[in-house]
Design an enzyme around this catalytic site. Structure first.
Site, PDB file in Angstrom:
ATOM      1  N   ARG A 152       0.810  -1.222   0.000  1.00  0.00           N
ATOM      2  CA  ARG A 152       0.000   0.000   0.000  1.00  0.00           C
ATOM      3  C   ARG A 152       0.848   1.279   0.000  1.00  0.00           C
ATOM      4  O   ARG A 152       0.413   2.304  -0.516  1.00  0.00           O
ATOM      5  CB  ARG A 152      -0.932   0.000   1.196  1.00  0.00           C
ATOM      6  CG  ARG A 152      -1.995  -1.091   1.050  1.00  0.00           C
ATOM      7  CD  ARG A 152      -3.120  -0.843   1.983  1.00  0.00           C
ATOM      8  NE  ARG A 152      -4.087  -1.906   1.968  1.00  0.00           N
ATOM      9  CZ  ARG A 152      -5.076  -2.007   2.846  1.00  0.00           C
ATOM     10  NH1 ARG A 152      -5.198  -1.105   3.801  1.00  0.00           N
ATOM     11  NH2 ARG A 152      -5.929  -2.993   2.781  1.00  0.00           N
ATOM     12  N   ASP A 206     -15.747   8.864   9.198  1.00  0.00           N
ATOM     13  CA  ASP A 206     -14.657   7.913   9.047  1.00  0.00           C
ATOM     14  C   ASP A 206     -13.361   8.685   9.271  1.00  0.00           C
ATOM     15  O   ASP A 206     -13.344   9.919   9.211  1.00  0.00           O
ATOM     16  CB  ASP A 206     -14.677   7.299   7.630  1.00  0.00           C
ATOM     17  CG  ASP A 206     -13.959   5.957   7.573  1.00  0.00           C
ATOM     18  OD1 ASP A 206     -14.630   4.918   7.625  1.00  0.00           O
ATOM     19  OD2 ASP A 206     -12.699   5.949   7.504  1.00  0.00           O
TER      20      ASP A 206
HETATM   21  C1  LIG Z   1     -14.073  -2.342   7.010  1.00  0.00           C
HETATM   22  S1  LIG Z   1     -14.660  -0.695   7.038  1.00  0.00           S
HETATM   23  C2  LIG Z   1     -16.309  -0.921   7.679  1.00  0.00           C
HETATM   24  C3  LIG Z   1     -17.311  -0.061   6.965  1.00  0.00           C
HETATM   25  C4  LIG Z   1     -18.770  -0.257   7.386  1.00  0.00           C
HETATM   26  N1  LIG Z   1     -18.983   0.118   8.754  1.00  0.00           N
HETATM   27  C5  LIG Z   1     -19.215  -1.682   7.157  1.00  0.00           C
HETATM   28  O1  LIG Z   1     -19.422  -2.417   8.117  1.00  0.00           O
HETATM   29  O2  LIG Z   1     -19.342  -2.079   5.991  1.00  0.00           O
HETATM   30  C6  LIG Z   1     -13.779  -0.032   8.461  1.00  0.00           C
HETATM   31  C7  LIG Z   1     -13.680   1.494   8.432  1.00  0.00           C
HETATM   32  O3  LIG Z   1     -13.208   1.945   9.702  1.00  0.00           O
HETATM   33  C8  LIG Z   1     -12.411   3.083   9.487  1.00  0.00           C
HETATM   34  N2  LIG Z   1     -11.544   3.341  10.653  1.00  0.00           N
HETATM   35  C9  LIG Z   1     -10.457   2.640  11.057  1.00  0.00           C
HETATM   36  N3  LIG Z   1      -9.931   3.210  12.153  1.00  0.00           N
HETATM   37  C10 LIG Z   1     -10.699   4.280  12.461  1.00  0.00           C
HETATM   38  C11 LIG Z   1     -10.655   5.268  13.487  1.00  0.00           C
HETATM   39  N4  LIG Z   1      -9.712   5.285  14.427  1.00  0.00           N
HETATM   40  N5  LIG Z   1     -11.606   6.230  13.485  1.00  0.00           N
HETATM   41  C12 LIG Z   1     -12.578   6.240  12.539  1.00  0.00           C
HETATM   42  N6  LIG Z   1     -12.673   5.342  11.545  1.00  0.00           N
HETATM   43  C13 LIG Z   1     -11.740   4.357  11.506  1.00  0.00           C
HETATM   44  C14 LIG Z   1     -11.648   2.757   8.208  1.00  0.00           C
HETATM   45  O4  LIG Z   1     -11.150   3.899   7.566  1.00  0.00           O
HETATM   46  C15 LIG Z   1     -12.704   2.000   7.394  1.00  0.00           C
HETATM   47  O5  LIG Z   1     -13.350   2.844   6.472  1.00  0.00           O
END
Ligand SMILES: C[S@@+](CC[C@H](N)C(=O)[O-])C[C@H]1O[C@@H](n2cnc3c(N)ncnc32)[C@H](O)[C@@H]1O
Length: 270
Positions: free
Chosen positions: A39, A141
């Site tokens: 990445r 996010d």
């Molecule tokens: C796998 S996605 C899940 C998306 C959605 N909630 C779903 O279940 O389909 C996880 C998301 O969490 C976000 N994320 C990770 N760490 C985070 C943080 N500390 N604060 C806010 N968002 C975070 C990532 O950027 C990513 O977009």
């Protein structure tokens, strides 16, 4: 270093692991070395650097403003889709929404919304079921790129699988000409949602108080200490008797914080 792929040393990997843990709470295991390499390699190429150490130094020195956010955007995993984990949407449709008081605004937070599919799925359901009764969705996010996609509400046509046909007809526009192959969420729905950057690891500030928080498929990236801290903060942002939805593969085992389980992966504040 080979011509095709940069290699990362153990120490360089540790430096990025510490960075993403400190910034986002994301806990990268040793197996994620390849993920970090693949990445971030494009950023080494972008700056014509020879090693991950040089990229780390550049990012931390602060004279390339915004590079830390670029690295965060690249290191988060944003997989998501419309109507993911349909049991949650069934619960809302069958149990919660039919009982929701007519003139009380339903306030919902999609707290790790990725590119917005989760928030728009909720919006379609609320608009369809609540009619003219008021509802608000706030979606956030840490990743600045996925939030842009979310705000645009423009998705590849091949991502629409989970959307029920009647919602496709009611809320989605099929792209033509230069937008062929894309689907646009209709303007009314797009205008109702607020997308904003929130880092769940940091103090949440004045995001509001919600009846429902979706925190799905993000806890898996955190260790126990971070999970506890994040859940504690989020529960403070829930109304009494408000609901917290987590991913079905996630667990709040040993994290109670005034919650009771009401259905798989659905908790209610006491
Ligand atoms: C796998 S996605 C899940 C998306 C959605 N909630 C779903 O279940 O389909 C996880 C998301 O969490 C976000 N994320 C990770 N760490 C985070 C943080 N500390 N604060 C806010 N968002 C975070 C990532 O950027 C990513 O977009």
């Amino acid at each position: 270093m080979s011509i095709f792929q940069f290699e990362i040393t153990d120490n360089e990997f540790k430096a990025f692991r510490t960075f993403i843990y400190d910034e986002a709470g994301i806990n990268l295991s040793d197996e994620k070395k390849t993920l970090v390499t693949s990445r971030l390699s494009k950023r080494l190429r972008h700056y014509s650097l020879q090693s991950f150490q040089q990229y780390h130094d550049l990012m931390m020195a602060g004279n390339h403003s915004g590079e830390q956010q670029v690295a965060i955007d690249l290191l988060t995993t944003n997989e998501t889709y419309f109507f993911r984990e349909p049991k949650h949407f069934n619960f809302l449709e069958k149990q919660l929404l039919p009982k929701w008081p007519a003139n009380k605004t339903l306030k919902v937070w999609s707290a790790a919304s990725s590119s917005g599919e989760e928030a728009y799925s909720l919006a379609m359901l609320f608009d369809d079921m609540l009619g003219s009764n008021p509802w608000d969705i706030f979606a956030s996010d840490i990743n600045s790129q996925v939030l842009k996609t979310a705000q645009n509400g423009l998705y590849l046509q091949n991502r629409i699988d989970g959307i029920p046909k009647k919602f496709l007809r009611k809320y989605c526009l099929k792209g033509v000409d230069e937008h062929a192959g894309y689907l646009l969420i209709n303007k009314n729905l797009r205008q109702k949602l607020i997308f904003s950057q929130v880092n769940l690891k940091r103090p949440l500030g004045n995001v509001g108080i919600f009846d429902i928080i979706f925190l799905r498929n993000v806890l898996i990236y955190f260790d126990m200490e971070t999970k506890r801290k994040i859940i504690r903060q989020l529960v403070e942002k829930l109304q009494p008797k408000g609901y917290l939805f987590i991913g079905h593969s996630e667990s709040l085992k040993d994290i109670h914080d005034g919650l009771k389980i009401v259905s798989p992966a659905i908790y209610q504040k006491l």
